[in-house]
Design an enzyme around this catalytic site. Structure first.
Site, PDB file in Angstrom:
ATOM      1  N   ASP A   7      -0.505  -5.778   9.396  1.00  0.00           N
ATOM      2  CA  ASP A   7      -1.523  -4.780   9.065  1.00  0.00           C
ATOM      3  C   ASP A   7      -2.808  -5.520   8.718  1.00  0.00           C
ATOM      4  OD1 ASP A   7      -3.001  -2.639   8.270  1.00  0.00           O
ATOM      5  OD2 ASP A   7      -1.691  -2.017   6.626  1.00  0.00           O
ATOM      6  N   ALA A  22      -6.331  -4.483   7.853  1.00  0.00           N
ATOM      7  CA  ALA A  22      -7.268  -3.393   7.562  1.00  0.00           C
ATOM      8  C   ALA A  22      -8.565  -3.898   6.947  1.00  0.00           C
ATOM      9  CB  ALA A  22      -6.606  -2.389   6.612  1.00  0.00           C
ATOM     10  N   LYS A  72     -13.056  -0.189   6.899  1.00  0.00           N
ATOM     11  CA  LYS A  72     -13.747  -0.969   5.862  1.00  0.00           C
ATOM     12  C   LYS A  72     -14.786  -1.900   6.466  1.00  0.00           C
ATOM     13  CE  LYS A  72     -10.055   0.704   4.121  1.00  0.00           C
ATOM     14  NZ  LYS A  72      -9.384   1.360   3.122  1.00  0.00           N
ATOM     15  N   TRP A  74       0.854  -1.192   0.000  1.00  0.00           N
ATOM     16  CA  TRP A  74       0.000   0.000   0.000  1.00  0.00           C
ATOM     17  C   TRP A  74       0.888   1.239   0.000  1.00  0.00           C
ATOM     18  CZ3 TRP A  74      -2.034   2.569   4.910  1.00  0.00           C
ATOM     19  CH2 TRP A  74      -2.973   3.570   4.603  1.00  0.00           C
TER      20      TRP A  74
HETATM   21  C1  LMR Z   1      -6.823   2.493  -0.175  1.00  0.00           C
HETATM   22  O1  LMR Z   1      -5.842   1.753  -0.217  1.00  0.00           O
HETATM   23  O2  LMR Z   1      -7.367   2.958  -1.184  1.00  0.00           O
HETATM   24  C2  LMR Z   1      -7.444   2.794   1.165  1.00  0.00           C
HETATM   25  O3  LMR Z   1      -6.731   2.165   2.167  1.00  0.00           O
HETATM   26  C3  LMR Z   1      -7.636   4.246   1.389  1.00  0.00           C
HETATM   27  C4  LMR Z   1      -6.364   5.015   1.574  1.00  0.00           C
HETATM   28  O4  LMR Z   1      -6.302   5.772   2.546  1.00  0.00           O
HETATM   29  O5  LMR Z   1      -5.438   4.906   0.769  1.00  0.00           O
END
Ligand code: LMR
Length: 399
Positions: free
Chosen positions: A211, A213, A246, A130
Site C-alpha cells: 500500500d 498512499a 495525499k 490503517w
Molecule cells: C486517514 O488515514 O486518515 C486517511 O487515509 C483518510 C481515511 O480515509 O481514513
C-alpha cells in the site's frame, strides 16, 4: 426488511471530522483524518493541479465513458511513478495497471483479485494498521490475520518479532506492507530491513501487497518507493495499491490505481482481464477527472517539476512540524519521551497516550485525534503547537 438493520457507530477516523466541525471553540485542532494542511490550516488545491485541471477542461470534448481499466496515460504514468523509470520493470510486460477510485478502490481491487486467484488466501496486516484496511480487504471474504509491527518502547518497527512471525506463514500467504509513511504509526522499515524482508518473502513464497498512499511525503518520491522497488525487482509477483489523494491533494476526486506484477506476460494479460471484470462488477468504471489531471501533470515536464517542488515543500513542512512538536512536548512533558515523533515519517505518529487522555484532549482541550492516539502531524500549525503540547501535558501525557 430494512428495519432489521442495527445502527452502526461512526467510522473511527471519519466520525472525528463531524465532531470537529461541530466544535465552535476557536482553539480547536483537528489531528484526525489524514489530510495535509498548510500554515493557515487549509488543504489547498496544488498549483500544478489547478493548471492541469484548466488544460483538461479546455481540451475535453466529451463526457462519454472512459473504460473499466481507466485512463491508459494515467495508468502508465502511475506505474512509472511507483516502479521507477530505470531497471527491468520499467517497461516489463509482466506488469499491468488499472485506475481505481482512490487508494481504497485499489486495495479492494487487489483483494478481489487475490480472492479470484485463491479464495482461501489469508492476508496478513501489521499490528497496528490503517483501520480501513480491515473492511477493504476482508469485505470480499478473504481471511485477515495480523503480524506484529510497532514497538511502542522505541517508536520504531519491532523488526525481529515481525520477521519471526512472518517466518511461520505458509507459502502463498499475502502480506500487506506499507511502502512508506506507515499509517498509523509513522514507523518505516530501513533499507537493510527491506532486504531482509525480501529474503524472507523469497524463502517462504509470500505475496507482498504493498500500500503506497503517501509517496513523496516521507523522504522523497524515489526514496519512498525504494523498498517496494526492491521487492518487485526480485519477486515473481506483487500487488501495489497507489493513491493520489495525499501527494496530489486530490482527495475528493478519488484517484488511485492497482499495479500487478505477474510471473509472465501471459499472466499479466489474464490479470488485466480479471481486474477489468472485477471493476465492472463493482463500480463499472472509475471517475475520469482526477486521473486526467494526474496524467496531465506527469506527462508535462513543466507541470511535473512544479508539482514536485510543491510536494517537496509539503514534506519539508511536515518535517519541520515534527521537530517543533517534539521540542514543545519535551518542554511541556519533561519526564516523557516523545522523540519518536521527530524520527518517524509521513503524516502520522502515535502519541502513545491512553484512550482516556485522548478523550480529555477532545472534551476539555478541543484537540481531536483517533482513540489510539494517532495524530496527523500535518494538521498542526507552528502557532498552535505550544497549545497542543500544553494540552497533552494537562490531559495526563503518556502516563
Ligand atoms: C486517514 O488515514 O486518515 C486517511 O487515509 C483518510 C481515511 O480515509 O481514513
Amino acid at each position: 426488511m430494512l428495519e432489521l438493520l442495527d445502527r452502526l457507530p461512526p467510522d473511527p477516523i471519519l466520525g472525528l471530522m463531524a465532531a470537529y466541525r461541530a466544535d465552535d471553540d476557536a482553539r480547536k485542532i483537528d489531528l484526525g483524518v489524514g489530510v495535509y494542511r498548510d500554515d493557515q490550516g487549509n488543504t489547498p488545491v496544488m498549483q500544478a493541479v489547478r493548471a492541469a485541471e484548466q488544460t483538461v477542461l479546455e481540451r475535453q470534448t466529451t463526457k462519454t465513458y472512459v473504460a473499466p481499466a481507466g485512463n491508459p496515460a494515467f495508468n502508465d504514468a502511475m506505474r512509472r511513478l511507483a516502479l521507477g523509470t530505470q531497471g527491468a520493470l520499467a517497461a516489463s510486460d509482466r506488469v499491468c495497471a488499472v485506475q481505481a477510485p482512490g487508494g481504497c478502490g485499489a486495495l479492494r481491487l487487489g483483494a478481489e483479485l487475490i480472492r479470484a486467484a485463491k479464495p482461501n488466501a489469508t492476508v496478513y496486516v501489521s499490528t497496528p494498521t490503517w483501520a480501513n484496511h480491515v473492511p477493504l480487504l476482508s469485505g470480499c471474504g478473504l481471511k485477515l490475520e495480523r503480524y506484529p509491527y510497532y514497538d511502542p518502547a522505541t517508536g520504531g518497527v519491532a523488526f525481529e518479532v515481525m520477521m519471526c512471525a512472518l517466518d511461520t506463514l505458509s507459502p502463498g500467504s499475502v502480506v500487506l506492507v506499507h511502502a512508506s509513511c506507515h499509517n498509523p504509526t509513522g514507523a518505516d522499515l530501513q533499507a537493510a530491513q527491506w532486504r531482509e524482508l525480501l529474503g524472507l518473502m523469497q524463502r517462504r513464497a509470500l505475496l507482498p501487497f504493498i500500500d503506497m498512499a503517501y509517496q513523496g511525503l516521507g523522504d522523497g518520491l524515489d526514496e519512498d518507493a525504494e523498498g517496494l522497488r526492491l521487492l518487485c525487482a526480485a519477486l515473481p509477483e506483487a500487488l501495489i495499491a497507489v493513491s493520489c489523494s495525499k501527494n496530489f491533494g486530490l482527495y475528493r476526486e478519488r484517484v488511485g490505481g492497482l499495479i500487478a506484477l505477474n510471473q509472465s506476460a501471459a499472466a499479466a494479460g489474464a490479470a488485466l482481464t480479471q481486474l477489468t471484470r472485477i471493476a465492472r462488477g463493482l463500480y463499472s468504471m472509475p471517475p475520469d477527472h482526477g486521473a486526467a489531471i494526474v496524467a496531465e501533470i506527469l506527462g508535462s515536464d513543466t507541470l511535473r517539476a512544479a508539482w514536485r517542488s510543491e510536494l517537496d515543500g509539503m514534506r519539508a513542512r511536515i518535517a519541520h512540524l515534527r521537530a517543533a512538536t517534539t521540542g514543545a512536548l519535551a518542554e511541556a512533558c519533561p519526564d516523557e519521551d516523545f522523540s519518536h515523533i521527530q524520527r518517524q515519517r509521513g503524516m502520522f505518529s502515535y502519541l502513545g497516550i491512553s484512550p482516556e487522555a485522548v478523550r480529555r484532549l477532545r472534551e476539555q482541550h478541543h484537540v481531536y485525534m483517533t482513540e489510539d492516539s494517532r495524530v496527523n502531524v500535518a494538521g498542526l500549525r507552528l502557532e498552535n503547537i505550544p497549545y497542543f503540547a500544553a494540552a497533552v501535558a494537562a490531559a495526563g501525557g503518556a502516563r
